[in-house]
Design an enzyme around this catalytic site. Structure first.
Site, PDB file in Angstrom:
ATOM      1  N   THR A   5       1.624 -12.584   8.924  1.00 29.35           N
ATOM      2  CA  THR A   5       2.298 -12.202  10.177  1.00 29.35           C
ATOM      3  C   THR A   5       2.632 -13.422  11.033  1.00 29.35           C
ATOM      4  O   THR A   5       3.692 -13.470  11.672  1.00 29.35           O
ATOM      5  CB  THR A   5       1.431 -11.225  10.993  1.00 29.35           C
ATOM      6  OG1 THR A   5       0.088 -11.728  11.065  1.00 29.35           O
ATOM      7  CG2 THR A   5       1.405  -9.839  10.356  1.00 29.35           C
ATOM      8  N   GLN A  51      12.371 -13.876   6.025  1.00 33.40           N
ATOM      9  CA  GLN A  51      11.145 -14.602   5.659  1.00 33.40           C
ATOM     10  C   GLN A  51      11.104 -14.542   4.132  1.00 33.40           C
ATOM     11  O   GLN A  51      10.781 -13.512   3.557  1.00 33.40           O
ATOM     12  CB  GLN A  51       9.924 -13.907   6.274  1.00 33.40           C
ATOM     13  CG  GLN A  51       8.613 -14.615   5.991  1.00 33.40           C
ATOM     14  CD  GLN A  51       7.399 -13.740   6.284  1.00 33.40           C
ATOM     15  OE1 GLN A  51       7.480 -12.519   6.318  1.00 33.40           O
ATOM     16  NE2 GLN A  51       6.257 -14.386   6.504  1.00 33.40           N
ATOM     17  N   TYR A  79      30.344  34.408  -3.537  1.00 33.98           N
ATOM     18  CA  TYR A  79      30.637  32.990  -3.330  1.00 33.98           C
ATOM     19  C   TYR A  79      31.999  32.873  -2.660  1.00 33.98           C
ATOM     20  O   TYR A  79      33.008  33.336  -3.199  1.00 33.98           O
ATOM     21  CB  TYR A  79      30.661  32.215  -4.663  1.00 33.98           C
ATOM     22  CG  TYR A  79      31.179  30.808  -4.470  1.00 33.98           C
ATOM     23  CD1 TYR A  79      30.488  29.911  -3.649  1.00 33.98           C
ATOM     24  CD2 TYR A  79      32.378  30.379  -5.044  1.00 33.98           C
ATOM     25  CE1 TYR A  79      30.968  28.628  -3.411  1.00 33.98           C
ATOM     26  CE2 TYR A  79      32.859  29.094  -4.815  1.00 33.98           C
ATOM     27  CZ  TYR A  79      32.157  28.225  -3.997  1.00 33.98           C
ATOM     28  OH  TYR A  79      32.626  26.957  -3.755  1.00 33.98           O
ATOM     29  N   LYS A 108      31.172  27.974   1.413  1.00 30.78           N
ATOM     30  CA  LYS A 108      31.455  26.538   1.485  1.00 30.78           C
ATOM     31  C   LYS A 108      32.880  26.318   1.968  1.00 30.78           C
ATOM     32  O   LYS A 108      33.791  26.993   1.494  1.00 30.78           O
ATOM     33  CB  LYS A 108      31.274  25.913   0.104  1.00 30.78           C
ATOM     34  CG  LYS A 108      31.452  24.409   0.090  1.00 30.78           C
ATOM     35  CD  LYS A 108      32.146  23.883  -1.167  1.00 30.78           C
ATOM     36  CE  LYS A 108      33.644  24.104  -1.138  1.00 30.78           C
ATOM     37  NZ  LYS A 108      34.372  23.391  -2.201  1.00 30.78           N
ATOM     38  N   ARG A 127       0.809  -1.220   0.000  1.00 29.79           N
ATOM     39  CA  ARG A 127       0.000   0.000   0.000  1.00 29.79           C
ATOM     40  C   ARG A 127       0.846   1.276   0.000  1.00 29.79           C
ATOM     41  O   ARG A 127       0.345   2.367  -0.162  1.00 29.79           O
ATOM     42  CB  ARG A 127      -0.966  -0.031   1.203  1.00 29.79           C
ATOM     43  CG  ARG A 127      -2.035  -1.099   1.066  1.00 29.79           C
ATOM     44  CD  ARG A 127      -2.729  -1.428   2.380  1.00 29.79           C
ATOM     45  NE  ARG A 127      -1.961  -2.377   3.188  1.00 29.79           N
ATOM     46  CZ  ARG A 127      -2.400  -2.913   4.328  1.00 29.79           C
ATOM     47  NH1 ARG A 127      -3.573  -2.570   4.822  1.00 29.79           N
ATOM     48  NH2 ARG A 127      -1.650  -3.769   5.002  1.00 29.79           N
ATOM     49  N   ARG A 167      27.140  26.216   3.426  1.00 30.90           N
ATOM     50  CA  ARG A 167      27.335  24.797   3.101  1.00 30.90           C
ATOM     51  C   ARG A 167      28.353  24.114   4.018  1.00 30.90           C
ATOM     52  O   ARG A 167      29.009  24.764   4.824  1.00 30.90           O
ATOM     53  CB  ARG A 167      27.750  24.693   1.630  1.00 30.90           C
ATOM     54  CG  ARG A 167      26.624  25.129   0.682  1.00 30.90           C
ATOM     55  CD  ARG A 167      27.101  25.184  -0.743  1.00 30.90           C
ATOM     56  NE  ARG A 167      27.769  23.946  -1.143  1.00 30.90           N
ATOM     57  CZ  ARG A 167      28.541  23.831  -2.205  1.00 30.90           C
ATOM     58  NH1 ARG A 167      28.777  24.882  -2.981  1.00 30.90           N
ATOM     59  NH2 ARG A 167      29.103  22.675  -2.491  1.00 30.90           N
ATOM     60  N   GLY A 197      -7.552  -5.147  12.433  1.00 33.57           N
ATOM     61  CA  GLY A 197      -8.186  -6.343  13.004  1.00 33.57           C
ATOM     62  C   GLY A 197      -9.041  -5.913  14.194  1.00 33.57           C
ATOM     63  O   GLY A 197      -8.589  -5.142  15.037  1.00 33.57           O
ATOM     64  N   GLY A 233       6.722  -3.944  12.528  1.00 33.25           N
ATOM     65  CA  GLY A 233       7.682  -2.964  12.016  1.00 33.25           C
ATOM     66  C   GLY A 233       7.053  -1.697  11.474  1.00 33.25           C
ATOM     67  O   GLY A 233       7.743  -0.763  11.074  1.00 33.25           O
TER      68      GLY A 233
END
Ligand code: UD1
Ligand code: CA
Length: 454
Positions: A79, A73, A362, A347, A15, A329, A135, A101
């Site tokens: 399950t 598995q 820069y 940076k 899903r 940065r 459920g 999980g």
């Protein structure tokens, strides 16, 4: 009593409609499975196994270097079948808690209380306003648990039940195994269903008990992106509230996202649409303006981050002003009182105390001293197409607007660079360097006119 934990995370996650295995989808910046693993570890199980299947290699890789025990598995037959892959490794006499999980917000105190339940089979349940997809817990008139019916197998009356199975169960390993071996695929999904053990436990005269979780959000399962988003917002709202209680001013908790760890001082203010990722440290009196994205950074006392600024892997000291529209940065270090203005990118550069780059610049691979002024439009030309080179600018330098500093290059202290210069050689201390074409005046020049053929 020894307690072991098994986390079921092998499902297809159909899903989600994603190539990424469901347990690796992030919630609050961390894979859902990592959140459940943290919760499990918090109660110190003697053994922790994770059943994986879809994208098993990706999951292993994401958790490389941890001591998690993975069990594969190979075929996702439900399950119950998933639990059967891990149970043989458990001590038959151990109590085993089975977790899903895809239930990422289970609180460890709930898990702890649940694991201590006295019964042969314990089921963590919760009342929800809309039980669609889950459920349903079916109880007898005396309130005792009778069975669990999956949505697909439920009658309309059963569908109306609002107490749901969270999927979290506890029993002795040997009991789980014995019950599960008796389950079959005789249901609408053709799978071995964990909830089917309820009838088998009851049939043996076992005590089946339920414990209700405090809040549906704590035990909500994530099957699709709608549910993931809902839980993300729950999680973010909870974090925002906790921060507000600590004294942080958050303009709008609905527009706040912390995807990591935040450490902070007093009187921090965070405006709307701020995203904080990784490890962040904010000192006292730090203000973050709207629409900022900050990742793995520290920001010192009194610094102001103005709107629309992006900061990553940087260290910003005290009383700095950064932005609006700045990009800081990785490897950037801004010393105290540095001012970075709009459309400035920094940076892998260290800027000394009180240095300013107020507009359109820069600065990459540079070491810049204190009180330096970087004029608008000036840049370090740090890249020759193959290698990166360093620029060194000493204290009190004035770099005129629109200058190109071609690295490697050194600008000595207290020197100045004339506007529009291209600097390729060292500039000595206390000199003025000008590296540009000389201005030429052409007298008697006629402006072209419309219709003229010049
Ligand atoms: C399950 C429960 C349902 C409960 C809900 C709570 C079953 C049959 N149903 O439904 O009663 O209300 O959780 O969220 O147990 N998994 C495997 N191998 C498999 C199938 C699933 O490891 O073969 C794992 C999945 O990765 C997932 C978890 O088990 O983490 C639950 O599976 P999922 O298919 O999401 O079950 P639900 O339909 O949500
Ligand atoms: Ca689920």
């Amino acid at each position: 009593m020894a307690m072991e934990i098994v986390i079921l995370a092998a499902g297809m996650g159909t899903r989600m409609h994603s190539a990424k295995p469901k347990p690796l989808h992030d919630l609050g910046g961390k894979p859902m499975l990592a959140r459940i693993v943290d919760t499990a570890r918090a109660v110190s199980p003697t053994r922790l196994q994770v059943v994986i299947g879809k994208g098993a290699d990706q999951v292993r890789e994401a958790f490389a270097g941890t001591d998690l025990e993975f069990v594969v598995q190979a075929e996702q037959l439900g399950t119950g079948h998933a639990a059967m892959q891990a149970l043989p490794q458990c001590d038959p006499e151990s109590r085993v808690v089975v977790l899903l999980g895809d239930v990422p917000l289970l609180p460890s105190h709930t898990l702890e209380a649940f694991a201590a339940m006295e019964c042969d089979l314990g089921i963590l349940t919760v009342d929800v306003p809309d039980p669609t997809g889950y459920g349903r817990m079916l109880r007898s008139d005396d309130g005792s648990i009778r069975s669990i019916v999956e949505e697909r197998d439920a009658t309309p009356d059963e569908k109306a039940v609002c107490e749901i199975n969270t999927g979290v169960m506890v029993a002795k390993a040997a009991d789980f195994m014995r019950w599960l071996e008796q389950t079959n695929q005789d249901n609408d999904q053709g799978e071995y269903l964990m909830p089917d053990i309820v009838g088998l436990a009851l049939g043996e005269g076992g005590r089946v008990a339920g414990m209700k979780a405090d809040h549906p959000d704590d035990v909500q399962g994530v099957n699709d992106h709608l549910q993931l988003n809902r839980l993300e917002r729950v999680f973010q709202r909870r974090q925002a509230r906790a921060l507000q209680r600590q004294g942080v001013r958050i303009a709008d908790p609905e527009r706040f996202d912390l995807r990591g760890e935040l450490e902070l001082g007093q009187d921090v203010a965070i405006d709307v649409n701020v995203v904080l990722e990784g490890t962040i440290r904010l000192g006292s009196n730090v203000t973050i303006g709207p629409n900022c994205h900050i990742t793995n950074a520290e920001i010192g006392d009194g610094s102001v981050i103005k709107p629309n600024t992006v900061i990553e892997g940087a260290s910003i000291m005290s009383d700095c002003s950064v932005g609006p529209f700045a990009r800081i940065r990785p490897g950037a270090v801004l010393s105290d009182e540095v001012a970075i203005g709009n459309f400035v990118e920094v940076k892998k550069s260290v800027l000394g105390k009180g240095t300013k780059a107020s507009h359109l610049a820069y600065l990459g691979d540079a070491t810049i001293g204190a009180r330096v002024n970087i004029g608008a439009g000036s840049i370090t030309c740090n890249y020759d197409g193959v290698n990166k080179h360093q620029t060194l600018i000493e204290d009190d330098v004035f770099v005129g607007t629109n200058s190109s500093l071609v690295a490697p290059v050194t600008i000595r202290e207290d020197s100045a660079i004339g506007a529009g210069s291209t600097i390729t050689k060292e500039v000595p201390a206390r000199t003025l360097a000008i590296g540009r074409g000389k201005q030429v005046i052409i007298k008697g020049w006629e402006k072209p006119r419309k219709g003229s053929n010049r």
